[in-house]
Scaffold this active site. Structure first.
Site, PDB file in Angstrom:
ATOM      1  N   ASP A  92       0.837  -1.197   0.000  1.00 17.28           N
ATOM      2  CA  ASP A  92       0.000   0.000   0.000  1.00 17.28           C
ATOM      3  C   ASP A  92       0.872   1.248   0.000  1.00 17.28           C
ATOM      4  O   ASP A  92       1.767   1.387   0.838  1.00 17.28           O
ATOM      5  CB  ASP A  92      -0.899  -0.002   1.247  1.00 17.28           C
ATOM      6  CG  ASP A  92      -1.811   1.212   1.310  1.00 17.28           C
ATOM      7  OD1 ASP A  92      -2.963   1.088   0.874  1.00 17.28           O
ATOM      8  OD2 ASP A  92      -1.364   2.272   1.788  1.00 17.28           O
ATOM      9  N   TYR A 149       2.996   9.993  -0.425  1.00 18.67           N
ATOM     10  CA  TYR A 149       4.156   9.486   0.304  1.00 18.67           C
ATOM     11  C   TYR A 149       5.470   9.681  -0.444  1.00 18.67           C
ATOM     12  O   TYR A 149       6.540   9.524   0.138  1.00 18.67           O
ATOM     13  CB  TYR A 149       3.989   7.993   0.623  1.00 18.67           C
ATOM     14  CG  TYR A 149       2.705   7.612   1.322  1.00 18.67           C
ATOM     15  CD1 TYR A 149       1.983   8.550   2.071  1.00 18.67           C
ATOM     16  CD2 TYR A 149       2.199   6.320   1.231  1.00 18.67           C
ATOM     17  CE1 TYR A 149       0.795   8.194   2.698  1.00 18.67           C
ATOM     18  CE2 TYR A 149       1.019   5.960   1.870  1.00 18.67           C
ATOM     19  CZ  TYR A 149       0.316   6.908   2.593  1.00 18.67           C
ATOM     20  OH  TYR A 149      -0.853   6.555   3.202  1.00 18.67           O
ATOM     21  N   LYS A 191      -2.854   5.930  -3.995  1.00 13.43           N
ATOM     22  CA  LYS A 191      -3.952   6.839  -3.679  1.00 13.43           C
ATOM     23  C   LYS A 191      -3.816   8.178  -4.401  1.00 13.43           C
ATOM     24  O   LYS A 191      -2.710   8.646  -4.656  1.00 13.43           O
ATOM     25  CB  LYS A 191      -4.018   7.080  -2.164  1.00 13.43           C
ATOM     26  CG  LYS A 191      -4.038   5.802  -1.348  1.00 13.43           C
ATOM     27  CD  LYS A 191      -4.099   6.057   0.144  1.00 13.43           C
ATOM     28  CE  LYS A 191      -3.763   4.806   0.936  1.00 13.43           C
ATOM     29  NZ  LYS A 191      -2.325   4.548   1.025  1.00 13.43           N
TER      30      LYS A 191
END
Length: 280
Positions: A46, A51, A76
């Site tokens: 994930d 990030y 995401k």
């Protein structure tokens, strides 16, 4: 080597119930990801654009030698990229950084769209329509949301045609959003939990320490086992090989019902990360 059970999404795909989370601010280690894939048998990773480690992850997956089709990759979409055309561009950019032709799961990262002059509901619906098209095109094998509460999900259901396959929410012994869990179950949405160790806060709690002694497992294994036993897809983060191996060794024991109840009693509503409660 990890033999990980899977959870079936509403479209029939099988999502490994345990994954490896990544994050920004030191939450990524190339060696740790390669180790998780090669030595621990982790097949679910994930990440997020936010990030800043998608490109690093591409190298790690490549170096691991594990075939692309055997690794479940979730990333995401950050609110700064919400909107119909921005979403499509951002998805393709994430694929390029990850070195893949498709994503296994693409999530809207946060319910607050932060666009002046546009309502959150309007922007979420517009963004989700783009995700639905990316899904129809096969660029995303599954689509979902993160940090969405019941009102956000209800609006999305009214405004769009595909119900999210996954909702990823903070979940640990101190933060057990049971209403959301039950809602997701009723709607056929797989509930996925992040921060299963409450950013380390759970590891020193007396109840959890006592159980660690009883089961001869570590406090982190108790927390992860509890989450998985509740049917929650769980993604602990670590950059240390020893910890990743430890976090994977949670399928050889089972918590008794009374201990599951004891851990349920630890809920105090605290958040160790962002709280979406006040997002309209």
């Amino acid at each position: 080597m990890l033999c990980c059970p899977t959870v079936t999404l509403s479209n029939g795909l099988e999502l490994p119930i345990l994954g490896l989370g990544t994050s920004h601010n030191g939450g990524y280690s190339h060696e740790a990801v390669v180790y998780a894939l090669q030595e621990c048998g982790v097949r679910h990773i994930d990440t997020a654009k936010r990030y800043g480690c998608e490109e690093y992850l591409a190298k790690a997956v490549r170096e691991s030698g594990v075939p692309r089709q055997d690794v479940w990759l979730t990333t995401k979409l950050w609110p700064g990229d919400y909107g119909y055309s921005n979403t499509k561009q951002a998805c393709r950019a994430s694929c390029a950084r990850l070195g893949v032709e498709y994503l296994d799961l693409y999530l809207m990262h946060w319910p607050d769209c932060m666009v002046p002059g546009r309502s959150n509901r309007e922007m979420r619906a517009e963004t989700w329509r783009a995700l639905e098209e990316l899904y129809d095109e096969g660029l995303c094998r599954a689509i979902g949301v993160s940090n969405f509460l019941i009102p956000h999900l209800e609006e999305l259901k009214e405004d769009c045609s595909i119900v999210p396959h996954v909702n990823q929410v903070e979940y640990h012994p101190f933060q057990q959003p049971e209403e959301i869990v039950q809602y997701c179950q009723q709607q056929g949405i797989v509930f996925e939990g992040y921060c299963p160790l409450a950013k380390g806060q759970a590891l020193s709690h007396p109840t959890i320490l006592k159980m660690a002694d009883k089961y001869e497992h570590t406090p982190s294994q108790i927390c992860i086992r509890w989450s998985i036993q509740n049917g929650v897809v769980t993604i602990p983060k670590s950059t240390k090989k020893k910890r990743i191996l430890e976090n994977c060794n949670v399928f050889g024991f089972q918590l008794e019902d009374t201990d599951m109840v004891s851990l349920r009693m630890l809920h105090d509503g605290r958040h160790v990360t962002w709280d979406p409660t006040h997002v309209p």
